[in-house]
Scaffold this active site. Structure first.
Site, PDB file in Angstrom:
ATOM      1  N   ASP A  38     -10.088   2.983 -21.566  1.00 18.60           N
ATOM      2  CA  ASP A  38      -9.114   1.811 -21.141  1.00 18.60           C
ATOM      3  C   ASP A  38      -9.962   0.826 -20.236  1.00 18.60           C
ATOM      4  OD1 ASP A  38      -9.406   3.474 -19.190  1.00 18.60           O
ATOM      5  OD2 ASP A  38      -7.113   4.278 -19.308  1.00 18.60           O
ATOM      6  N   ASN A  90       1.266  12.279 -14.012  1.00 23.72           N
ATOM      7  CA  ASN A  90       2.580  12.028 -14.858  1.00 23.72           C
ATOM      8  C   ASN A  90       2.448  12.490 -16.281  1.00 23.72           C
ATOM      9  OD1 ASN A  90       1.063   9.947 -15.667  1.00 23.72           O
ATOM     10  ND2 ASN A  90       2.507   8.370 -15.100  1.00 23.72           N
ATOM     11  N   HIS A  96       0.067  11.090 -18.278  1.00 23.72           N
ATOM     12  CA  HIS A  96      -0.453   9.919 -18.903  1.00 23.72           C
ATOM     13  C   HIS A  96      -1.844  10.557 -19.493  1.00 23.72           C
ATOM     14  CE1 HIS A  96      -2.447   7.386 -15.674  1.00 23.72           C
ATOM     15  NE2 HIS A  96      -3.130   8.334 -16.099  1.00 23.72           N
ATOM     16  N   GLU A 118       1.543   5.592 -20.606  1.00 20.61           N
ATOM     17  CA  GLU A 118       2.446   6.293 -19.609  1.00 20.61           C
ATOM     18  C   GLU A 118       3.703   6.871 -20.288  1.00 20.61           C
ATOM     19  OE1 GLU A 118       1.231   6.244 -16.584  1.00 20.61           O
ATOM     20  OE2 GLU A 118       0.652   4.337 -15.966  1.00 20.61           O
TER      21      GLU A 118
HETATM   22  P1  PGA Z   1      -8.087  11.356 -11.976  1.00 24.58           P
HETATM   23  O1  PGA Z   1      -7.328  10.278 -13.205  1.00 24.58           O
HETATM   24  O2  PGA Z   1      -9.200  11.632 -12.788  1.00 24.58           O
HETATM   25  O3  PGA Z   1      -8.567  10.231 -11.054  1.00 24.58           O
HETATM   26  O4  PGA Z   1      -7.243  12.097 -11.372  1.00 24.58           O
HETATM   27  C1  PGA Z   1      -6.806  10.661 -14.227  1.00 24.58           C
HETATM   28  C2  PGA Z   1      -5.961   9.750 -14.926  1.00 24.58           C
HETATM   29  O5  PGA Z   1      -5.098   9.199 -14.334  1.00 24.58           O
HETATM   30  O6  PGA Z   1      -5.853   9.806 -16.082  1.00 24.58           O
END
Ligand code: PGA
Length: 258
Positions: free
Chosen positions: A67, A136, A138, A143
């Site tokens: 992304d 959450n 995702h 999301e």
């Molecule tokens: P993080 O993010 O590795 O910075 O915790 C993971 C994500 O949001 O997919």
């Protein structure tokens, strides 16, 4: 889905690196799906070390990132283009023309999303996709509530994601509200998937992903349906798994679920 629990982030990162190194040795033309965020930093650091030691060669590798923030040019310090260059690409010998990340500032979003899918298809599909997970649930920027059938598309970030990612920006208001992200359909087409989760903030999402129902409300739960998905977690991220499952994993080292 295989579940492995590691003592801490270092051990998890080491095991993830060994898995990627093995895949690269097995197939020097590997098509590798990459993630950003804090979680894969330990993996990338170890891949860089392995490259410096002559243990891996990226000369024929192709990469596709999950992304990119919508509205950020590649030169922006918080863009994922910048992140990948800083943390991996500039340290190894992957040809820049083999590294693909959705453009954050495309003239035509739909055309960019379609082109991204076509680039993945032309490369022969993704062999191994690395994933982090949001608190959450995702994956990529898919999301809660996501339509599992979508390919790469423009996503509205959830309030929770905007808050979580505001740690990288001068203020919450500066966090982009949208992103271009591989869809769940894109991710599920990868031949193999490795999801990494570290720390207590991910414990609820890990429990829901592994032990809950498959539901768009927990996008990562879809991985239960993937034939070759592994989930590597550290003890903090495993803390809310049922005691029976934790005992089983700790006894066996790894457990195949579902
Ligand atoms: P993080 O993010 O590795 O910075 O915790 C993971 C994500 O949001 O997919």
């Amino acid at each position: 889905m295989d579940l492995v629990i590691f003592k801490n982030y270092d051990e998890l990162s080491q095991a993830a690196a060994e898995k990627v190194i093995a895949a690269l040795r097995n197939n020097p033309r590997l098509v590798l799906g990459l993630a950003t965020g804090s979680t894969p930093l330990g993996l990338y650091q170890r891949l860089v070390e392995a490259f410096r030691q002559g243990r891996v060669d990226f000369a024929q590798v192709t990469t596709f990132n999950l992304d990119e923030y919508y509205g950020l040019p590649a030169s922006h310090e918080q863009s994922y283009h910048y992140y990948m260059w800083e943390h991996l690409f500039r340290h190894v010998n992957v040809p820049p023309e083999n590294t693909f990340i959705p453009a954050g500032d495309p003239a035509d979003v739909d055309a960019e999303c379609r082109a991204y899918e076509e680039q993945i298809a032309r490369a022969g599909g993704i062999d191994l996709q690395i994933l982090g997970i949001g608190a959450n649930g995702h994956i990529g920027f898919n999301e809660p509530g996501v339509d599992f059938s979508l390919p790469t598309h423009l996503v509205e970030l959830s309030e929770r994601t905007i808050t979580a990612n505001s740690r990288f920006f001068p203020s919450r208001a500066a966090v982009p509200r949208k992103a271009l992200s591989m869809g769940i359909r894109t991710i599920m087409k990868a031949r193999e998937i490795l999801l990494l989760a570290s720390g207590p903030d991910k414990a609820e999402a890990v429990r829901n992903t592994v032990e809950g129902p498959v539901t768009p409300e927990v996008p990562a739960s879809v991985l239960q349906r993937h034939p070759r998905a592994s989930i590597f977690v550290d003890e903090a991220a495993a803390a809310l798994l049922s005691p029976a499952l934790r005992r089983k994993v700790q006894g066996a080292g790894t457990v195949a679920l579902g």
